[in-house]
Design a protein around this motif. Structure first.
Motif: not given
Length: 193
Positions: A168-176, A103-110
């Motif tokens: 951008k990476n996170i919003t693309k991959k983790f869009d609901v 989760r830390v990697a995703v949170e940091a990028q977000s």
């Protein structure tokens, strides 16, 4: 130690437990000073020991042994994690065992922050190496120090650009909607078999 806005701030969030790699992180900061002659940083270990007082004492002793008392701050808890991320110049996830997600990697990028993470587990899938962050050989404090030094050498513009790539990476991959659509497609495939 107060958090100084003028120093490069390295944040390592996560509960204090051996497999999260806090010892390797502390060792890497000592290497950062010794091998790269970089001292203008502050590091924050943000997380509870959850009763692991022996492990926390081991970490504190390691900090003292490397004479990093003025460089590393332990913070037990933070209710406002977005604020903690916003204060960081770079975020570290130094796990020495694979995390299913990380989760830390995703949170940091977000939060638009560059991430330096070990090259095992979920981080390999959530981080765009050398674009949204850096993956280093897990369990190797020298590699972690080298990656941190690489990030430290970036200009403010480059740091911001890397943070933007992560966002951008996170919003693309983790869009609901995308995640729901992908899951539904997988279920359809299973039902059709």
């Amino acid at each position: 130690m107060k958090i100084a806005s003028s120093k490069f701030t390295i944040l390592m969030p996560g509960r204090l437990t051996n497999w999260k790699g806090q010892e390797k992180f502390i060792e890497s900061l000592n290497i950062l000073i010794e091998d790269y002659n970089f001292t203008e940083f502050q590091a924050i270990l943000l997380g509870s020991d959850q009763g692991r007082t022996v492990y926390k004492k081991k970490l504190v002793n390691l900090v003292e042994r490397y004479n990093l008392n003025k460089k590393i701050k332990f913070i037990n808890h933070c209710k406002e994690m977005p604020l903690a991320y916003s204060l960081a110049d770079v975020v570290v996830s130094a796990s020495i065992e694979p995390e299913a997600f990380g989760r830390v990697a995703v949170e940091a990028q977000s939060m638009g922050k560059p991430i330096v993470a070990s090259d095992i587990g979920g981080s390999k899938e959530t981080i765009l190496n050398k674009k949204s962050g850096f993956l280093y050989k897990f369990d190797d404090p020298r590699e972690l120090a080298k990656s941190l030094n690489t990030v430290i050498q970036l200009t403010q513009e480059e740091l911001k650009s890397m943070g933007n790539e992560g966002r951008k990476n996170i919003t693309k991959k983790f869009d609901v909607e995308t995640m729901c659509s992908t899951n539904l497609n997988e279920y359809k495939k299973l039902l059709n078999n």
